[in-house]
Design a protein around this motif. Structure first.
Motif, PDB file in Angstrom:
ATOM      1  N   UNK A   4       1.888 -27.703 186.097  1.00 50.19           N
ATOM      2  CA  UNK A   4       1.689 -28.670 187.169  1.00 50.19           C
ATOM      3  C   UNK A   4       0.807 -29.817 186.701  1.00 50.19           C
ATOM      4  N   UNK A   5      -0.249 -29.485 185.964  1.00 50.83           N
ATOM      5  CA  UNK A   5      -1.136 -30.537 185.441  1.00 50.83           C
ATOM      6  C   UNK A   5      -0.382 -31.442 184.468  1.00 50.83           C
ATOM      7  N   UNK A   6       0.469 -30.845 183.626  1.00 50.18           N
ATOM      8  CA  UNK A   6       1.242 -31.638 182.670  1.00 50.18           C
ATOM      9  C   UNK A   6       2.182 -32.595 183.405  1.00 50.18           C
ATOM     10  N   UNK A   7       2.794 -32.110 184.491  1.00 46.77           N
ATOM     11  CA  UNK A   7       3.697 -32.960 185.268  1.00 46.77           C
ATOM     12  C   UNK A   7       2.928 -34.099 185.933  1.00 46.77           C
ATOM     13  N   UNK A   8       1.727 -33.806 186.424  1.00 44.92           N
ATOM     14  CA  UNK A   8       0.921 -34.854 187.054  1.00 44.92           C
ATOM     15  C   UNK A   8       0.481 -35.899 186.040  1.00 44.92           C
ATOM     16  N   UNK A   9       0.151 -35.450 184.829  1.00 42.80           N
ATOM     17  CA  UNK A   9      -0.225 -36.408 183.776  1.00 42.80           C
ATOM     18  C   UNK A   9       0.951 -37.307 183.418  1.00 42.80           C
ATOM     19  N   UNK A  10       2.148 -36.711 183.371  1.00 44.52           N
ATOM     20  CA  UNK A  10       3.339 -37.493 183.040  1.00 44.52           C
ATOM     21  C   UNK A  10       3.613 -38.552 184.104  1.00 44.52           C
ATOM     22  N   UNK A  11       3.332 -38.216 185.364  1.00 44.75           N
ATOM     23  CA  UNK A  11       3.556 -39.173 186.441  1.00 44.75           C
ATOM     24  C   UNK A  11       2.612 -40.362 186.351  1.00 44.75           C
ATOM     25  N   UNK A  12       1.433 -40.139 185.742  1.00 43.08           N
ATOM     26  CA  UNK A  12       0.454 -41.211 185.619  1.00 43.08           C
ATOM     27  C   UNK A  12       0.783 -42.170 184.479  1.00 43.08           C
ATOM     28  N   UNK A  13       1.678 -41.728 183.613  1.00 40.76           N
ATOM     29  CA  UNK A  13       2.074 -42.600 182.505  1.00 40.76           C
ATOM     30  C   UNK A  13       2.995 -43.706 183.021  1.00 40.76           C
ATOM     31  N   UNK A  14       3.061 -44.781 182.261  1.00 42.57           N
ATOM     32  CA  UNK A  14       3.981 -45.858 182.636  1.00 42.57           C
ATOM     33  C   UNK A  14       5.408 -45.375 182.468  1.00 42.57           C
ATOM     34  N   UNK A  15       6.340 -46.022 183.134  1.00 42.55           N
ATOM     35  CA  UNK A  15       7.757 -45.637 183.044  1.00 42.55           C
ATOM     36  C   UNK A  15       8.250 -45.711 181.614  1.00 42.55           C
ATOM     37  N   UNK A  16       7.820 -46.717 180.904  1.00 43.89           N
ATOM     38  CA  UNK A  16       8.267 -46.891 179.516  1.00 43.89           C
ATOM     39  C   UNK A  16       7.761 -45.750 178.638  1.00 43.89           C
ATOM     40  N   UNK A  17       6.485 -45.412 178.780  1.00 44.91           N
ATOM     41  CA  UNK A  17       5.913 -44.336 177.978  1.00 44.91           C
ATOM     42  C   UNK A  17       6.535 -43.010 178.345  1.00 44.91           C
ATOM     43  N   UNK A  18       6.726 -42.809 179.621  1.00 41.69           N
ATOM     44  CA  UNK A  18       7.287 -41.543 180.070  1.00 41.69           C
ATOM     45  C   UNK A  18       8.698 -41.352 179.559  1.00 41.69           C
ATOM     46  N   UNK A  19       9.500 -42.426 179.593  1.00 42.03           N
ATOM     47  CA  UNK A  19      10.884 -42.300 179.131  1.00 42.03           C
ATOM     48  C   UNK A  19      10.942 -42.101 177.624  1.00 42.03           C
ATOM     49  N   UNK A  20       9.962 -42.673 176.920  1.00 42.29           N
ATOM     50  CA  UNK A  20       9.979 -42.547 175.465  1.00 42.29           C
ATOM     51  C   UNK A  20       9.586 -41.145 175.023  1.00 42.29           C
ATOM     52  N   UNK A  21       8.794 -40.477 175.859  1.00 39.88           N
ATOM     53  CA  UNK A  21       8.314 -39.154 175.453  1.00 39.88           C
ATOM     54  C   UNK A  21       8.880 -38.042 176.329  1.00 39.88           C
ATOM     55  N   UNK A  22       9.889 -38.378 177.125  1.00 35.19           N
ATOM     56  CA  UNK A  22      10.431 -37.392 178.054  1.00 35.19           C
ATOM     57  C   UNK A  22      11.037 -36.215 177.307  1.00 35.19           C
ATOM     58  N   UNK A  23      10.762 -35.030 177.828  1.00 35.57           N
ATOM     59  CA  UNK A  23      11.305 -33.806 177.250  1.00 35.57           C
ATOM     60  C   UNK A  23      12.395 -33.275 178.162  1.00 35.57           C
ATOM     61  N   UNK A  24      13.288 -32.440 177.642  1.00 30.90           N
ATOM     62  CA  UNK A  24      14.307 -31.847 178.492  1.00 30.90           C
ATOM     63  C   UNK A  24      13.665 -31.086 179.636  1.00 30.90           C
ATOM     64  N   UNK A  25      14.328 -31.094 180.794  1.00 22.67           N
ATOM     65  CA  UNK A  25      13.791 -30.409 181.970  1.00 22.67           C
ATOM     66  C   UNK A  25      13.615 -28.929 181.684  1.00 22.67           C
TER      67      UNK A  25
END
Length: 287
Positions: free
Chosen positions: A38-59
């Motif tokens: 849950x904490x990892x998901x919350x941290x990912x939400x705080x990232x910018x869209x560009x950063x998140x898409x660049x580092x997105x992992x499979x669900x």
């Protein structure tokens, strides 16, 4: 319902305790991991869209208290129903995985057996009624919190906050023998007392002596026992913690940083207060 207290009630609640203890093992193992996810998901939400898409992992596959089914952490063998009978399966398997013979931690049957004993005591003392069920739930929550905090130094809000509210509700329903005003001020006093100790210690030493989870757990104990029990409970927790801490230090088993979590000792003091009463704690330590 004291008229139904005794062996029948103890037996029924003891069997229920075995089943609940089996579930507590799941909670103790999985809840900290669920918090990390849950904490990892919350941290990912705080990232910018560009950063998140660049580092997105499979669900990731679903992971909660219900799924996936229990497996051996060593070989992945899925635990069958007859391998998951509380205590008995552990004894039948001689403490080893049926597939790879890797030893199974003895804490699994210990948690199941301890839960059964606590539930049986509640049934013996209060009978089959709301009081016994309330205190059984209290026991289960403290046991889970003690094990989780010992393993991870975390006291999850998912358990401490419901335990606090349950104590206030149980007082309001007259299930605990604690008047609602006493329970309310017990919760307030429990939280603020450790909060003040925390900040005093931090201002003097520059270090954090405990976590916010300890405040919430002590507040929950105050809600269940009332403000009058705060001093006996904290004294008992401190004595138990000091003794165990010294033993661990002498054996050289202190974890990195020399930190010993306080939550397990608070939990043990709470269980002691449930069984013997807060006043008995003061008598036991000569006060």
């Amino acid at each position: 319902m004291l008229e139904t207290a005794g062996t029948p009630a103890a037996t029924l609640l003891g069997v229920l305790g075995l089943l609940v203890g089996s579930f507590l093992n799941v909670v103790i193992h999985r809840l900290p991991r669920m918090m990390e996810l849950r904490w990892a998901a919350e941290c990912a939400e705080l990232q910018s869209e560009e950063t998140a898409s660049a580092t997105a992992a499979p669900e990731a596959a679903p992971f909660n208290l219900m799924v996936p089914r229990s497996r051996c952490p060593h070989c992945g063998h899925q635990i069958r129903w007859h391998e998951n009978i509380p205590v008995l399966s552990y004894l039948a398997l001689r403490g080893k995985c049926s597939q790879c013979a890797t030893p199974i931690s003895a804490r699994y049957p210990a948690v199941e057996f301890t839960t059964a004993v606590l539930f049986a005591w509640c049934g013996w003392h209060w009978g089959l009624g709301g009081e016994a069920l309330a205190w059984s739930g209290f026991s289960a929550a403290l046991l889970a919190l003690a094990c989780i905090d010992w393993d991870t130094t975390l006291l999850p809000d998912d358990i401490t906050l419901p335990l606090l509210w349950a104590g206030l509700c149980a007082a309001g329903l007259r299930l605990t023998g604690t008047a609602l005003p006493d329970a309310l001020w017990g919760a307030v006093g429990g939280y603020l007392s450790l909060w003040l100790v925390y900040w005093a210690f931090k201002l003097i030493t520059g270090k954090e002596g405990m976590g916010y989870g300890d405040f919430k757990l002590f507040a929950a104990l105050g809600a269940w026992f009332g403000w009058q029990a705060l001093v006996p409970v904290i004294l008992m927790a401190s004595v138990i913690g000091a003794v165990i801490g010294i033993v661990i230090k002498l054996k050289g088993n202190l974890r990195e940083g020399g930190y010993v979590p306080f939550g397990p000792f608070l939990a043990l003091a709470g269980l002691t207060a449930m069984v013997f009463g807060p006043s008995a704690i003061l008598a036991a330590i000569g006060l």
